[in-house]
Design a protein around this motif. Structure first.
Motif, PDB file in Angstrom:
ATOM      1  N   ASP A 219       1.167  -0.955   0.011  1.00  0.00           N
ATOM      2  CA  ASP A 219      -0.211   0.197   0.091  1.00  0.00           C
ATOM      3  C   ASP A 219       0.637   1.293   0.423  1.00  0.00           C
ATOM      4  OD1 ASP A 219      -2.394  -1.856   0.043  1.00  0.00           O
ATOM      5  OD2 ASP A 219      -2.577  -1.363   1.572  1.00  0.00           O
ATOM      6  N   ASP A 220       2.172   0.963   0.819  1.00  0.00           N
ATOM      7  CA  ASP A 220       3.314   2.546   0.888  1.00  0.00           C
ATOM      8  C   ASP A 220       3.823   3.021  -1.276  1.00  0.00           C
ATOM      9  OD1 ASP A 220       2.889   2.463   3.814  1.00  0.00           O
ATOM     10  OD2 ASP A 220       4.933   1.845   3.363  1.00  0.00           O
ATOM     11  N   ILE A 221       3.408   1.926  -1.471  1.00  0.00           N
ATOM     12  CA  ILE A 221       4.353   1.693  -3.061  1.00  0.00           C
ATOM     13  C   ILE A 221       2.785   2.738  -3.887  1.00  0.00           C
ATOM     14  CG2 ILE A 221       3.701  -0.330  -3.992  1.00  0.00           C
ATOM     15  CD1 ILE A 221       6.911   0.504  -5.315  1.00  0.00           C
ATOM     16  N   ILE A 222       1.731   2.263  -4.106  1.00  0.00           N
ATOM     17  CA  ILE A 222       0.796   2.707  -4.452  1.00  0.00           C
ATOM     18  C   ILE A 222       0.542   3.863  -4.361  1.00  0.00           C
ATOM     19  CG2 ILE A 222      -1.684   1.660  -4.549  1.00  0.00           C
ATOM     20  CD1 ILE A 222       0.438   0.497  -6.189  1.00  0.00           C
ATOM     21  N   GLU A 223       0.113   3.553  -2.630  1.00  0.00           N
ATOM     22  CA  GLU A 223      -0.141   5.128  -2.072  1.00  0.00           C
ATOM     23  C   GLU A 223       0.775   6.700  -3.060  1.00  0.00           C
ATOM     24  OE1 GLU A 223      -0.472   5.826   1.854  1.00  0.00           O
ATOM     25  OE2 GLU A 223      -1.627   4.837   2.055  1.00  0.00           O
TER      26      GLU A 223
ATOM     27  N   LEU B 167       2.684   6.252  -5.751  1.00  0.00           N
ATOM     28  CA  LEU B 167       2.291   6.290  -7.391  1.00  0.00           C
ATOM     29  C   LEU B 167       1.455   7.025  -7.403  1.00  0.00           C
ATOM     30  CD1 LEU B 167       2.440   4.819  -9.752  1.00  0.00           C
ATOM     31  CD2 LEU B 167       0.903   3.583  -9.082  1.00  0.00           C
ATOM     32  N   ALA B 168      -0.222   6.488  -6.892  1.00  0.00           N
ATOM     33  CA  ALA B 168      -1.446   7.869  -6.641  1.00  0.00           C
ATOM     34  C   ALA B 168      -1.032   9.236  -6.285  1.00  0.00           C
ATOM     35  CB  ALA B 168      -2.211   7.056  -6.475  1.00  0.00           C
ATOM     36  N   GLU B 169       0.050   9.315  -5.477  1.00  0.00           N
ATOM     37  CA  GLU B 169       0.059  10.735  -5.594  1.00  0.00           C
ATOM     38  C   GLU B 169       1.107  11.344  -5.415  1.00  0.00           C
ATOM     39  OE1 GLU B 169       0.677  10.450  -0.571  1.00  0.00           O
ATOM     40  OE2 GLU B 169      -1.591   9.724  -1.133  1.00  0.00           O
ATOM     41  N   GLY B 170       1.795  10.729  -6.704  1.00  0.00           N
ATOM     42  CA  GLY B 170       2.730  11.684  -7.760  1.00  0.00           C
ATOM     43  C   GLY B 170       3.789  11.855  -7.277  1.00  0.00           C
ATOM     44  N   ARG B 171       4.307  10.876  -5.710  1.00  0.00           N
ATOM     45  CA  ARG B 171       5.734  11.207  -5.440  1.00  0.00           C
ATOM     46  C   ARG B 171       6.898  10.060  -5.828  1.00  0.00           C
ATOM     47  NH1 ARG B 171       5.221   8.686  -0.508  1.00  0.00           N
ATOM     48  NH2 ARG B 171       2.950   7.946   0.251  1.00  0.00           N
ATOM     49  N   VAL B 172       7.317  11.217  -6.765  1.00  0.00           N
ATOM     50  CA  VAL B 172       8.484  10.190  -8.007  1.00  0.00           C
ATOM     51  C   VAL B 172       8.768   9.918  -7.095  1.00  0.00           C
ATOM     52  CG1 VAL B 172       9.298  10.591  -9.447  1.00  0.00           C
ATOM     53  CG2 VAL B 172       7.280  11.416  -9.302  1.00  0.00           C
ATOM     54  N   ALA B 173       9.689  10.691  -5.977  1.00  0.00           N
ATOM     55  CA  ALA B 173      11.544  10.522  -5.097  1.00  0.00           C
ATOM     56  C   ALA B 173      11.146   9.359  -4.037  1.00  0.00           C
ATOM     57  CB  ALA B 173      11.690  11.985  -4.470  1.00  0.00           C
ATOM     58  N   ASP B 174       9.986   9.131  -4.188  1.00  0.00           N
ATOM     59  CA  ASP B 174       9.877   7.220  -3.382  1.00  0.00           C
ATOM     60  C   ASP B 174       9.574   6.482  -3.904  1.00  0.00           C
ATOM     61  OD1 ASP B 174       9.863   9.621  -0.747  1.00  0.00           O
ATOM     62  OD2 ASP B 174       7.635   9.942  -0.582  1.00  0.00           O
ATOM     63  N   LEU B 175       9.760   6.924  -4.701  1.00  0.00           N
ATOM     64  CA  LEU B 175       9.128   4.857  -5.263  1.00  0.00           C
ATOM     65  C   LEU B 175      10.282   4.041  -4.952  1.00  0.00           C
ATOM     66  CD1 LEU B 175       6.927   5.695  -8.463  1.00  0.00           C
ATOM     67  CD2 LEU B 175       6.406   4.892  -6.400  1.00  0.00           C
TER      68      LEU B 175
ATOM     69  N   PRO C 297      13.485   3.898  -3.357  1.00  0.00           N
ATOM     70  CA  PRO C 297      13.720   3.484  -1.597  1.00  0.00           C
ATOM     71  C   PRO C 297      12.295   2.747  -1.768  1.00  0.00           C
ATOM     72  CG  PRO C 297      13.944   5.649  -2.003  1.00  0.00           C
ATOM     73  CD  PRO C 297      13.116   5.353  -3.418  1.00  0.00           C
ATOM     74  N   ILE C 298      11.024   2.493  -1.522  1.00  0.00           N
ATOM     75  CA  ILE C 298      10.092   1.348  -1.341  1.00  0.00           C
ATOM     76  C   ILE C 298      10.501   0.298  -1.735  1.00  0.00           C
ATOM     77  CG2 ILE C 298       7.241   1.281  -1.130  1.00  0.00           C
ATOM     78  CD1 ILE C 298       7.297   4.238  -0.974  1.00  0.00           C
ATOM     79  N   LEU C 299      10.191   0.657  -3.459  1.00  0.00           N
ATOM     80  CA  LEU C 299      10.259  -0.340  -4.174  1.00  0.00           C
ATOM     81  C   LEU C 299      11.565  -1.553  -3.815  1.00  0.00           C
ATOM     82  CD1 LEU C 299       8.918  -1.788  -6.369  1.00  0.00           C
ATOM     83  CD2 LEU C 299      11.239  -1.316  -7.886  1.00  0.00           C
ATOM     84  N   SER C 300      12.649  -1.268  -3.424  1.00  0.00           N
ATOM     85  CA  SER C 300      14.502  -1.800  -2.844  1.00  0.00           C
ATOM     86  C   SER C 300      13.677  -2.565  -1.981  1.00  0.00           C
ATOM     87  CB  SER C 300      15.765  -0.599  -3.063  1.00  0.00           C
ATOM     88  OG  SER C 300      15.670  -0.741  -3.865  1.00  0.00           O
ATOM     89  N   ARG C 301      12.863  -1.880  -0.840  1.00  0.00           N
ATOM     90  CA  ARG C 301      12.656  -2.788   0.403  1.00  0.00           C
ATOM     91  C   ARG C 301      11.524  -4.199   0.418  1.00  0.00           C
ATOM     92  NH1 ARG C 301       8.506  -0.833   4.377  1.00  0.00           N
ATOM     93  NH2 ARG C 301       8.630   1.092   3.327  1.00  0.00           N
ATOM     94  N   LEU C 302      10.730  -3.593  -0.491  1.00  0.00           N
ATOM     95  CA  LEU C 302       9.444  -4.386  -0.362  1.00  0.00           C
ATOM     96  C   LEU C 302      10.571  -5.951  -1.516  1.00  0.00           C
ATOM     97  CD1 LEU C 302       6.716  -2.598  -1.724  1.00  0.00           C
ATOM     98  CD2 LEU C 302       6.461  -4.107  -0.421  1.00  0.00           C
TER      99      LEU C 302
ATOM    100  N   THR D  90      -2.584  -1.884 -10.490  1.00  0.00           N
ATOM    101  CA  THR D  90      -3.333  -2.003 -11.207  1.00  0.00           C
ATOM    102  C   THR D  90      -4.919  -1.932 -10.638  1.00  0.00           C
ATOM    103  OG1 THR D  90      -2.101  -3.583 -12.979  1.00  0.00           O
ATOM    104  CG2 THR D  90      -4.524  -3.540 -13.204  1.00  0.00           C
ATOM    105  N   ARG D  91      -5.008  -3.048  -9.550  1.00  0.00           N
ATOM    106  CA  ARG D  91      -6.388  -2.580  -8.731  1.00  0.00           C
ATOM    107  C   ARG D  91      -6.645  -1.235  -8.472  1.00  0.00           C
ATOM    108  NH1 ARG D  91      -4.375  -5.328  -4.551  1.00  0.00           N
ATOM    109  NH2 ARG D  91      -5.463  -7.362  -5.759  1.00  0.00           N
ATOM    110  N   HIS D  92      -4.985  -0.707  -7.860  1.00  0.00           N
ATOM    111  CA  HIS D  92      -5.949   0.906  -6.913  1.00  0.00           C
ATOM    112  C   HIS D  92      -6.701   1.903  -8.293  1.00  0.00           C
ATOM    113  CE1 HIS D  92      -5.579   3.383  -4.029  1.00  0.00           C
ATOM    114  NE2 HIS D  92      -5.335   4.240  -4.943  1.00  0.00           N
ATOM    115  N   MET D  93      -5.861   1.840  -9.664  1.00  0.00           N
ATOM    116  CA  MET D  93      -6.037   2.204 -10.704  1.00  0.00           C
ATOM    117  C   MET D  93      -7.847   1.686 -11.222  1.00  0.00           C
ATOM    118  SD  MET D  93      -3.974   3.850 -11.294  1.00  0.00           S
ATOM    119  CE  MET D  93      -2.729   4.935 -10.248  1.00  0.00           C
TER     120      MET D  93
END
Length: 341
Positions: free
Chosen positions: A218-222, A224-232, A234-239, A254-257
């Motif tokens: 949910d962290d990475i989806i949020e 993405l949906a909020e346009g926080r490019v810089a956060d993607l 680090p979160i993806l690496s942690r996941l 896809t589900r969120h979109m």
């Protein structure tokens, strides 16, 4: 006779002393148990066990001793007051014994409360109580608790004065949780609000509600949906370090979109559309979804869904491409869409 759901709450909280017995049956053992506890407590009070005015027996006992139910109904204790006999987990094998007990019941005898699992219309036990002119039969279904039932649960937990918005969030929460989990959540909320004079807030409900097992996704989806490019990244690496696959993230995105697409497609706009979502959303997540919908347009969401479909096919159909890099590039493209105002 059948006891309708509309009349059930009134009888369970104020049993009629002229009613000899009540059968409560249903597939959800927790709900059946709750209704049994309610009617027994209302009829005999909190001290019935210590005053020996409450008799419990399993339904299997009636196969070995057919007269046990009659004897328990007629027995007189040392303490005055109403009495009850509870027969748990009864089956059709107990029908003959219970039929005799109902036939011999007279005013002043104990209230007979019988519980059972799911019963078919042809069940002997169900036919016995439905066909009796004095006894009652209550079917407990798996439907989510309604507003009135939740209000009763809150009063039982000492939370009688709940603001309408918070109550709406609790009703929404009751739609998505199992009855036992919802009951435990209300107990947790009651303990949290113990001696707190302030009314319960939607933020507190969200804080104390069971958290999703996909909170990290949910962290990475949020982001993405909020346009926080810089956060993607680090979160993806942690996941990835936790073993979450790019395909899982792509499916969640896809589900969120699709969710945002439903909001933006609603005739009355996102504010109207969010009230029709199944399962319902409430509290801070509701506010986040509405804020995210303001960042997107319907054409952008449709473009994002096409991009995610292509990405998903790529992730599933190749073993040579760097999967994390493919997913990261797709998420960055979508986040930049949200960042454009």
């Amino acid at each position: 006779m059948k006891l309708s759901p509309r009349d059930a709450a009134g009888f369970l909280n104020r049993p009629d002393p002229r009613v000899p017995g009540l059968l409560i049956y249903g597939a959800d053992a927790m709900r059946v148990s709750e209704r049994r506890a309610t009617v027994v407590s209302a009829h005999v009070g909190p001290n019935a066990d210590t005053e020996m005015r409450l008799t419990r027996m399993p339904g299997s006992d009636l196969r070995r001793d057919a007269a046990a139910a009659v004897d328990a109904l007629k027995a007189q204790g040392f303490f005055p007051g109403p009495r009850a006999v509870v027969v748990d987990d009864a089956t059709d094998t107990a029908a003959d014994s219970l039929k005799a007990a109902l036939a011999e019941w007279a005013e002043g005898d104990a209230l007979l409360v019988v519980t059972a699992g799911a019963l078919t219309p042809g069940s002997k036990l169900r036919k016995l109580f439905e066909g009796d002119k004095r006894a009652l039969c209550l079917a407990v279904y798996d439907d989510p608790p309604g507003r009135a039932e939740i209000e009763g649960m809150l009063r039982a937990e000492g939370l009688g004065d709940v603001p309408p918005q918070t109550l709406g969030d609790l009703v929404a929460l009751g739609q998505v949780l199992e009855p036992g989990d919802f009951r435990q959540t209300l107990t947790r909320i009651a303990l949290y609000k113990l001696d707190d004079p302030q009314p319960l807030t939607p933020a507190e409900v969200a804080l104390l509600a069971p958290q999703s097992s996909e909170a990290d996704v949910d962290d990475i989806i949020e982001a993405l949906a909020e346009g926080r490019v810089a956060d993607l990244a680090p979160i993806l690496s942690r996941l990835a370090a936790q073993g979450v696959t790019p395909v899982t993230i792509c499916i969640a995105a896809t589900r969120h979109m699709r969710l945002l697409h439903a909001l933006l497609s609603a005739p009355g706009g996102p504010s109207q559309g969010i009230g029709t979502l199944k399962p319902p959303v409430f509290g801070p997540r509701r506010d986040k979804l509405l804020r995210q919908a303001q960042r997107w347009t319907l054409p952008r969401v449709e473009e994002a869904l096409k991009d995610l479909t292509t990405t998903d096919l790529t992730l599933r159909s190749t073993t040579r491409a760097p999967l994390q890099a493919v997913a990261e590039r797709a998420l960055l493209r979508l986040a930049r869409m949200a960042a454009r105002r």
